[in-house]
Scaffold this motif. Structure first.
Motif: not given
Ligand code: MG
Ligand code: ATP
Lengths: 482, 252
Positions: B42, B85, B170-171
């Protein structure tokens, strides 16, 4: 869909205080100073009946014995009440029957303020009363309102046209003995609006007054009186601006509202008096007493205010809930930047049974400003099952400003239910990063977040006013956040 | 090369998080980054997007231009998008007016006229359909009261609206239920094209079954320690990260 905040920002981004121009209108201004003679002059100039002159003089005598209040969280140099001119009027005939008779320079003043009177008349269907310095210059839509029996004119006219109504209500909600500034206002008030809605009438349009301080070295002391009879409804809007000057100008208004049985008054203000420059030079001192009386059963009074202007704001729009089942509301956004100081809030006096009040206050402080919420909820013994809900939020930008909350509760009736919530927050960096990641500049991101924060209050404003208020919040913040 | 990162180092309060990242993504390619919790994934995404608050050295070139000094909004308008995220909530800020402002900023940047209300509404409807985001959510303030999965879906919706050249996800898969994962991944696939690159961060090989990456990189402890094709993701799923760490120790 409403215009996005961003677009509005762009349109306005180069402006500082856009209403800061001065107009060259031929004015009659009396010399500075306040004596009995000043009051006699004002009263005579307005051709007032003797009872009103006597009332003014009583107020003046009372005022002489009073001291300026000092309990508020405000600091400012002493005001010299002898260094103010108490009357300024455009030289052209003040009372007009149609817009054609209006001094073109006055008209262009209002046009530049974005209040094209004609356009307002035609498009928005808003009836406008425009007060320039001390006198009302034009009231639009009079005939259309008259059909419904709605009386809407300047208070000076009302004194002549509807003396019994004015006499019956003037000073009944805010007596001159109320406070220092209400006494001063009662002695020297020059103009303001008068509204009377007859029983059973829903006012067919929004009524609105624009107050403008133009003349130098003058104070504005307007007085507004609104009466909503049984089963009537009115929505009233008030907007204010003043030229940019390095002197401080005093504005001490009194607004009185009376709602009879099942009558309802919705009063909205967008206050944008000149706040002074970034070093705190100049700006309006705004000491205002606004109070509504829910006199009848099931009557309702609601105050919505967006306060962005003035160097000093001292203002507590209140509701006296006398009638059983009556309801009072206060929705406020107060934003201070640079060196502005605001001490504002509300008072809710519960007297009748089952009375309800709701307070939503959103303070926004930036720069080196100080922003205080001061509120009183008083529940008398007679107010069985009264209810109050208060929510006071503060948003701080940067760490040189201050936010303060002073909620007072006096509860003398055990069946009353009172709820209070308060929060203080800052605009978090991760929220700003989220917005800038999407392409917004930091400044527009802040404006958007602030508007979001204030939304609950802005939603209570009539549509056109809400758009204006959003713009104002955005411009007022410019250059004051890092 | 659309994105070229060279010897990127970042630290916070003296703690080094990224320790010399080298990563190049050609236009049109999808790269995946996998790596253990806290390895710096991240942080890397945030720094590409221009987040403040790190001491940084190295170079990030976008479309051949050094962007290390660019503010986040400039990077965004130039075509870098980050699906967070943990998307934040913007109380009281309507999603549609927020997005309209954002879309018009990047249009202005590209010298295109702003979209009027009806064109914008039409665009929103089209893109919302792509990830099956309900109209009800569009009317709400940004992410306010959204469920975890709804927030993730909203990120991809915003990506579709902003039409970036480089999207970092991000995720995006974590927090999505099985059906939502498929819907969002299919949406992402529809957004794949020869001009758009993506950097997909994930812990699970499952996402990469839908969004098939051209390259997979392994980020451990602030450095890319291994790169390979999509099969690397399968190996990681099977064996975890220890074998790579062990290999590093052997080699060092
Ligand atoms: Mg992360
Ligand atoms: N602002 C900060 N201050 C201090 N430490 C930080 C900061 N930002 C990140 N870190 C630390 O840097 C490391 C990498 O964090 P990062 O969020 O990039 O990891 P990640 O690979 O995304 O992990 P995850 O898989 O759990 O999402 C962590 O140890 C984290 O605690």
């Amino acid at each position: 869909m409403a215009q996005s905040e961003q677009e509005l920002l762009e349109q306005l981004s180069e402006r500082d205080y856009p209403h800061g121009f001065e107009s060259n209108i031929e004015q009659e201004i009396i010399p500075k100073g306040l004596t009995e003679d000043t009051i006699r002059f004002i009263s005579q100039r307005k051709n007032e009946p003797d009872w009103l002159l006597q009332w003014r003089l009583k107020a003046y005598k009372h005022w002489l014995g009073l001291k300026e209040p000092n309990w508020q969280k405000l600091t400012y140099p002493a005001i010299d009440y002898q260094d103010i001119s108490y009357f300024a009027a455009p030289k052209a005939a003040p009372v007009l029957n149609s817009l054609d008779e209006l001094d073109p320079e006055i008209k262009s003043t209002y046009d530049r303020l974005g209040i094209p009177l004609e356009e307002q008349m035609m498009l928005a269907g808003v009836a406008v009363d425009a007060v320039l310095d001390s006198v009302s210059v034009v009231t639009t839509f009079k005939e259309k309102l008259a059909e419904k029996g709605v009386l809407f004119c300047s208070i000076s006219e009302a004194v002549h046209l509807y003396p019994e109504l004015v006499r019956a209500y003037l000073g009944t909600v805010v007596p001159f003995t109320d406070n220092f500034f209400s006494a001063l206002n009662s002695a020297v008030f020059t103009d303001g609006s008068f509204v009377f809605i007859p029983p059973g009438v829903r006012c067919p349009m929004e009524l609105s007054t624009y107050f403008r301080i133009n003349a130098r070295g003058t104070g504005q002391f307007e007085r507004t009186l609104i009466v909503a009879s049984e089963d009537s409804y009115v929505s009233y809007l008030e907007g204010c601006t003043a030229p940019k000057r390095d002197e401080n100008q005093l504005h001490a208004a009194v607004v009185e509202l009376v709602a009879l049985d099942r009558g309802e008054i919705k009063y909205s203000t967008v206050q944008n008096w000149y706040p002074g420059d970034k070093d705190g030079k100049g700006g309006i001192y705004n000491f205002v007493t606004k109070r509504g009386l829910c006199k009848g059963t099931s009557s309702k009074i609601s105050w919505t205010q967006v306060e962005t202007g003035s160097a000093i704001t001292w203002k507590y729009p209140s509701v006296v809930l006398q009638g059983d089942d009556s309801r009072g509301e206060f929705y406020s956004v107060a934003m201070t930047t640079h060196l502005q100081q605001a001490d504002t809030g509300t008072k809710m006096f519960h007297i009748g049974k089952n009375t309800q009040s709701r307070i939503v206050s959103k303070g926004i402080s930036a720069g080196r400003s100080q922003n205080s919420y001061r509120g009183l909820v008083k529940i008398r013994k007679s107010a069985h099952k009264a209810r109050n809900y208060s929510q006071c939020d503060s948003l701080l930008m940067g760490n040189r400003c201050g936010a303060h909350t002073f909620p007072y509760f006096e509860i003398h009736q055990p069946s009353a239910i009172v709820e209070h919530e308060a929060t203080t927050s800052k605009i978090a960096e991760d929220i700003l990063f989220y917005c800038t990641q999407r392409g917004l500049s930091r400044e527009s991101a802040i404006a958007m977040i602030v508007n979001g924060y204030a939304r609950e209050v802005l939603d209570h404003l009539p549509m056109e006013f809400a758009v204006e208020a959003r713009k104002l919040l955005a411009i007022s913040l410019e250059g004051s956040v890092g | 090369m659309l994105l070229e990162i060279e010897n990127l180092k970042a630290s916070v309060e003296g703690k080094e998080i990224l320790k010399g990242i080298n990563l190049s993504i050609p236009a049109g390619e999808v790269h995946a980054i996998m790596g253990p919790n806290g390895s710096g994934k991240s942080t890397l995404s945030s720094i590409i997007a221009g987040k403040d608050g790190y001491e940084i050295s190295g170079s990030i070139r976008f479309d051949g231009v050094e962007i290390m000094d660019w503010e986040p909004e400039i990077r965004s308008r130039a075509g870098i998008f980050l699906a967070f995220q943990y998307p934040v909530e913007l109380p009281g800020v309507g999603l549609s007016s927020f997005l309209r402002a954002c879309v018009n900023e990047s249009r202005k940047h590209r010298g295109e006229p702003e979209l009027d209300a009806s064109a914008f509404l039409a665009l929103m409807r089209e893109k919302a359909a792509l990830v099956e985001l309900s109209q009800e959510l569009i009317r709400r303030p940004v992410n306010q009261g959204f469920s975890g999965g709804e927030k993730k879906r909203n990120e991809i919706f915003q990506m579709a609206m902003l039409d970036p050249k480089m999207a970092i996800l991000d995720e995006t898969d974590s927090g999505l239920d099985i059906d939502a994962l498929r819907i969002v991944a299919e949406g992402v696939n529809k957004l794949r094209h020869a001009q758009r690159s993506m950097l997909v961060i994930t812990h699970y090989q499952r996402l990469l079954e839908y969004i098939i990456p051209d390259r997979v990189h392994v980020l451990i402890d602030g450095a890319i320690v291994m790169s390979g094709d999509r099969n690397l993701a399968l190996t990681l799923e099977e064996k975890g990260y220890d074998w790579i760490r062990a290999g590093q120790e052997v080699s060092s």
